[in-house]
Scaffold this active site. Structure first.
Site, PDB file in Angstrom:
ATOM      1  N   TYR A 137      -6.693 -42.718   8.538  1.00 32.69           N
ATOM      2  CA  TYR A 137      -7.121 -41.215   7.013  1.00 32.69           C
ATOM      3  C   TYR A 137      -7.842 -40.348   6.333  1.00 32.69           C
ATOM      4  O   TYR A 137      -8.644 -41.369   6.797  1.00 32.69           O
ATOM      5  CB  TYR A 137      -6.610 -43.330   5.786  1.00 32.69           C
ATOM      6  CG  TYR A 137      -5.895 -42.230   4.681  1.00 32.69           C
ATOM      7  CD1 TYR A 137      -6.003 -40.739   4.137  1.00 32.69           C
ATOM      8  CD2 TYR A 137      -6.413 -43.167   4.160  1.00 32.69           C
ATOM      9  CE1 TYR A 137      -6.290 -40.460   2.834  1.00 32.69           C
ATOM     10  CE2 TYR A 137      -5.971 -43.013   2.196  1.00 32.69           C
ATOM     11  CZ  TYR A 137      -6.432 -41.541   1.947  1.00 32.69           C
ATOM     12  OH  TYR A 137      -6.468 -41.056   0.502  1.00 32.69           O
ATOM     13  N   LYS A 165      -2.952 -38.984   8.113  1.00 28.97           N
ATOM     14  CA  LYS A 165      -2.563 -38.509   7.069  1.00 28.97           C
ATOM     15  C   LYS A 165      -4.560 -37.587   6.826  1.00 28.97           C
ATOM     16  O   LYS A 165      -5.168 -38.419   6.435  1.00 28.97           O
ATOM     17  CB  LYS A 165      -3.066 -40.037   6.407  1.00 28.97           C
ATOM     18  CG  LYS A 165      -2.767 -39.722   4.647  1.00 28.97           C
ATOM     19  CD  LYS A 165      -3.004 -40.408   3.858  1.00 28.97           C
ATOM     20  CE  LYS A 165      -2.920 -40.447   2.354  1.00 28.97           C
ATOM     21  NZ  LYS A 165      -2.555 -40.890   1.602  1.00 28.97           N
TER      22      LYS A 165
END
Length: 296
Positions: A137, A165
């Site tokens: 992320y 992400k």
């Protein structure tokens, strides 16, 4: 898309319903069931939108346990297990693996930050300890550290690092990353205003804040794109852009908590240092929600 992908489409970065007395598990159960009924492709529990950074360790673990029991295998479940303390992230990751989560969302270290070599070492240590796939992320606006495309390429060969992400907002860097990692890593948009652009770069979906309030519509956007209706997907992207902007006019998850409270899913309560949305902004948010047909 990888053969061992966790999901394709939309994963809701789910809020955690909280009151002054703690987590509202009855509201949480209703919310999880509603999301699944609306056709969401996956759920992320205890991510940034779930206020992970201010949950106690006991709360974090209990929320993860409760959510996967309620979901009962109906959709892929992803646990937010990142931390700026690598040892703690490893401990949470092992716990979520034991619970049966399908994947882990692991954020870059915040405040202490690190170098690109440090990112490789940290993510590798967490992935080595995991029995389930890891989604990296990247959200430099929050953490102060960015994962560079070359660093993704170094991590892409780890057997349990499966996806990104990406919330750095830089489409050029995302194109560079896609060119370097090929089909080794799935790319998910981490920004709701860039779902279609990132899918056009080879992305396979979004980990979304918008889908808290509009799960069916966010799923429809992705499915239109995957079916080849790029123009239709882009129309939905544009239609929901004012609402997306309103959901990020104050730091997430302040606005989405206000939105979900207006929809009757939770109290408009957040853990300090977050506080409820300023009233002028809340009125703009409610207006944007009404404009797309949400009943508030």
């Amino acid at each position: 898309m990888k053969q061992d992908s966790i999901f394709k489409g939309v994963a809701t970065a789910l809020i955690t319903p909280i009151t002054k007395d703690g987590v509202d598990y009855a509201a949480f159960e209703r919310l999880i069931n509603w999301q699944i009924e609306q056709g969401i492709d996956a759920l992320v529990i205890c991510g940034t939108t779930g206020e992970s950074s201010t949950l106690s360790d006991a709360e974090h673990r209990q929320i993860l346990k409760f959510a996967i029991e309620v979901a009962a295998g109906r959709v892929p479940m992803i646990a937010g297990t990142g931390s700026n303390d690598t040892a703690y992230a490893i401990d949470l990751t092992r716990y979520a693996c034991e619970l049966g989560y399908d994947g882990m969302l692991v954020v870059t270290p915040y405040y202490n930050k690190t170098t690109q070599n440090g990112l490789v070492a940290m993510f590798t240590a967490i992935a080595d300890a995991s029995t389930k796939p890891i989604i990296l992320y990247n959200v430099p606006s929050r953490t102060g550290v960015n994962i560079e495309p070359a660093t993704y390429a170094r991590l892409a060969d780890h057997p349990r690092i499966c996806a990104i992400k990406e919330a750095n907002g830089n489409i050029s860097k995302i194109v560079e990353t896609a060119a370097l990692v090929g089909d080794k890593l799935d790319i998910y948009s981490g920004n709701d205003d860039q779902i279609v652009p990132i899918m056009a770069c080879g992305g396979v979906g979004v980990i979304s804040v918008l889908s808290n309030v509009a799960p069916k519509e966010t799923v429809e956007l992705c499915r239109k794109y995957f079916a080849g209706d790029v123009a239709g997907a882009m129309e939905l992207q544009k239609r929901y852009l004012p609402l997306i902007n309103a959901l990020f006019c104050e730091v997430n998850p302040i606005p989405v908590k206000a939105a979900m409270a207006a929809m009757g899913f939770c109290e408009n309560y957040l853990k300090l240092p977050l506080v409820p949305m300023e009233e002028p902004h809340r009125q703009t948010l409610l207006s944007c929600m009404r404009d797309v047909g949400l009943n508030v």
